[in-house]
Write a protein that holds these residues in place. Structure first.
Motif, PDB file in Angstrom:
ATOM      1  N   ILE A 199       0.845  -1.195   0.000  1.00 23.53           N
ATOM      2  CA  ILE A 199       0.000   0.000   0.000  1.00 23.53           C
ATOM      3  C   ILE A 199       0.878   1.240   0.000  1.00 23.53           C
ATOM      4  N   ASP A 230      -0.031   4.387   0.228  1.00 26.53           N
ATOM      5  CA  ASP A 230      -0.491   5.496   1.069  1.00 26.53           C
ATOM      6  C   ASP A 230       0.411   5.711   2.285  1.00 26.53           C
ATOM      7  N   ALA A 231       1.043   4.627   2.761  1.00 26.24           N
ATOM      8  CA  ALA A 231       1.897   4.733   3.948  1.00 26.24           C
ATOM      9  C   ALA A 231       3.131   5.587   3.695  1.00 26.24           C
ATOM     10  N   GLN A 236      -4.802   1.978   0.022  1.00 27.67           N
ATOM     11  CA  GLN A 236      -5.398   1.391   1.218  1.00 27.67           C
ATOM     12  C   GLN A 236      -6.886   1.119   0.982  1.00 27.67           C
ATOM     13  N   VAL A 259      -6.367  -2.926   4.447  1.00 28.20           N
ATOM     14  CA  VAL A 259      -6.362  -1.553   4.955  1.00 28.20           C
ATOM     15  C   VAL A 259      -4.948  -1.058   5.215  1.00 28.20           C
ATOM     16  N   GLN A 260      -4.091  -1.917   5.768  1.00 26.04           N
ATOM     17  CA  GLN A 260      -2.717  -1.521   6.027  1.00 26.04           C
ATOM     18  C   GLN A 260      -1.815  -2.751   6.015  1.00 26.04           C
ATOM     19  N   ASP A 261      -0.548  -2.501   5.704  1.00 24.77           N
ATOM     20  CA  ASP A 261       0.443  -3.567   5.613  1.00 24.77           C
ATOM     21  C   ASP A 261       1.119  -3.809   6.955  1.00 24.77           C
ATOM     22  N   TYR A 279       4.349  -4.041   9.519  1.00 27.49           N
ATOM     23  CA  TYR A 279       5.324  -2.992   9.818  1.00 27.49           C
ATOM     24  C   TYR A 279       6.528  -3.016   8.884  1.00 27.49           C
ATOM     25  N   ARG A 290       5.092  -1.197   5.872  1.00 29.91           N
ATOM     26  CA  ARG A 290       4.505   0.109   6.153  1.00 29.91           C
ATOM     27  C   ARG A 290       5.508   1.081   6.772  1.00 29.91           C
TER      28      ARG A 290
END
Length: 506
Positions: free
Chosen positions: A231, A233-234, A268, A273-275, A277, A280
């Motif tokens: 993603i 967006d991070a 996302q 929704v999120q990867d 760590y 991200r």
């Protein structure tokens, strides 16, 4: 041609001399300063002024006064007795850096040596005569006594050297180049060995290679993001600006630039929704790693242009001062700090390897195997990466917190800075292999996704790496692949690419 002044040496110049074999000369004004400083020493000797290491013994023997007729023997005895290094030799690149940095330090005209001595250092450097210097045996104060003694032997035509890829007696190599072995005069043996040039040389080589590896780690991490449909967006600018760490913002900017035209990354909410760590938090982790090497860079640049022997002779004031500029604590701390950054670069890369090979964490073939079950694919490559990461954790223990008294407790606190620098370089080599393994796995993953959808930057990196490691179509001896790719990352990759502000430059 690099011109030495003693005060203006840059990393770029060191790189050209050490890695590209560029020649070195002394600036005219520097030669004048060196000769004037030597005249001061000669006059002080004539005046029978007591000066440490010039007409006294060394260390605990500093209260023993030496007669004038024995001053030259004192210096030769010093080199012979202090050449106590053990273990494998430093690389020729490190030895070249030692020759360069010692010449630069003596060029400031505070060490009391003759001009011919500084020129002899450059004679060896420019002729490709590299004294064989054992890695182990330095306490990092009073400087790197044992390693620099082995370096000094080469100037005298003693010991062994590497010359055009061949190991031989120093006197033989000097003869081939028409160089006369040096005879030491008062103060000169001490001036050659009482300094931090071994730890600084290893530190400079480590820094230059670490800078390259961090850029390569960013490229590799970007390819992993493509392989795992990460993603983007991070990596948003506003997110990282809200925290304010410049290095973190720089990494995020470079990743955005690398992946700007990729069709393999996601937004996302598209797939998740999120990867995790390790994906991200690439800017946060690698940005912090950049902070460690930037700190080391700052301290190494100062030390590259520092006078670090003892005593120092200030001709303009006709004074000789005994002090402790040889103490390696600033470099010891810097190298212990860069070790943390190197360790974490490999640590987070290994976690991304796990995400690439673990079928429970992705939708790729298990262990990226072309025939899961019958063939293990990249399964054991992750084992190797985990082993290297674990080894780095032990090497990351700070060497600078240790000290053992020496010279009958006269030298009662030492830096262990050379150990810190050696471990940093060893850790870097381990980390490079971990990044190489991640790159092998990332290349395999993007092939499953479709390389035609890659961004232009990662695709070019992929194509260059594929020249050294073919696609995994069946199990094979992967050790060869890891070694080949690691060697390419070390020697070739940065000559093809560099990253600045998220733009990919040839």
């Amino acid at each position: 041609m690099v011109i030495l002044t003693g005060k203006t040496l840059t990393f770029e110049e060191v790189k050209r001399v050490v890695f590209d074999n560029e020649s070195v000369e002394l600036a005219t004004e520097t030669c004048i300063d060196i000769e004037a400083n030597r005249e001061t020493v000669d006059q002080l000797i004539k005046d029978k002024k007591t000066m440490y290491g010039i007409n006294t013994g060394f260390g605990k023997f500093s209260d023993v006064v030496i007669e004038n007729e024995d001053l030259d023997d004192l210096q030769l005895n010093l080199i012979h007795s202090h050449a106590c290094g053990v273990g494998e030799p430093f690389s020729e690149k490190v030895t070249r850096a030692m020759l360069l940095l010692r010449a630069n330090a003596l060029s400031q005209g505070c060490s009391g040596v003759r001009l011919i001595l500084v020129k002899q250092l450059l004679n060896l450097l420019n002729s490709g005569i590299h004294p064989i210097v054992p890695e182990q045996g330095s306490l990092g104060a009073s400087g790197d006594l044992a390693p620099l003694s082995h370096l000094a032997l080469g100037l005298l035509g003693e010991g062994e050297v590497m010359y055009h890829g061949e190991k031989m007696e120093a006197v033989t190599a000097l003869s081939k180049e028409g160089i006369t072995p040096l005879t030491l005069k008062a103060k000169e043996g001490l001036a050659l060995i009482n300094g931090t040039q071994a730890m600084t040389a290893v530190g400079v080589v480590t820094y230059l290679e670490a800078e390259k590896l961090l850029h390569q780690s960013e490229l590799t991490a970007a390819m992993t993001l493509e392989g795992l449909q990460g993603i983007i967006d991070a990596f948003d600018h506003d997110l990282h600006a809200a925290r304010g760490h410049q290095e973190q913002m720089d990494v995020a900017e470079r990743i955005r630039g690398i992946l700007a035209d990729s069709n393999l990354i996601t937004k996302q909410g598209e797939l998740r929704v999120q990867d995790a760590y390790s994906l991200r938090c690439i800017p946060q982790v690698l940005g912090a790693c950049w902070q460690t090497i930037n700190y080391a860079k700052e301290k190494l640049l100062i030390e590259m242009n520092a006078v670090t022997d003892n005593p120092l002779i200030f001709s303009d004031q006709n004074k000789v001062i005994s002090g402790g500029n040889f103490h390696g604590e600033p470099i010891a701390f810097a190298m212990d700090f860069i070790k943390i950054g190197i360790a974490e670069t490999a640590n987070v890369a290994e976690r991304r390897i796990e995400r690439l090979v673990n079928p429970q964490l992705n939708d790729l073939p298990a262990f990226l195997s072309p025939n899961p079950g019958l063939e293990s694919g990249a399964m054991i490559m992750q084992y190797s990466a985990a082993s290297l990461v674990s080894e780095n954790k032990t090497l990351a223990h700070p060497a600078s917190v240790d000290s053992i008294p020496s010279s009958a407790n006269q030298e009662d606190h030492v830096s262990m800075g050379t150990i810190a620098a050696r471990h940093a370089l060893q850790m870097l080599q381990n980390a490079r292999h971990v990044v190489a393994i991640e790159l092998i796995c990332a290349m395999q993953a993007v092939e499953y996704r479709g390389t035609e959808q890659m961004g232009a930057i990662t695709k070019e990196f992929y194509q260059k790496a594929r020249e050294f490691v073919p696609s995994i179509t069946a199990d094979r001896i992967f050790s060869t692949d890891i070694t080949n790719l690691a060697n390419w990352l070390k020697d070739e990759a940065q000559s093809h690419v560099s990253l600045k502000g998220g733009v990919f430059h040839e």
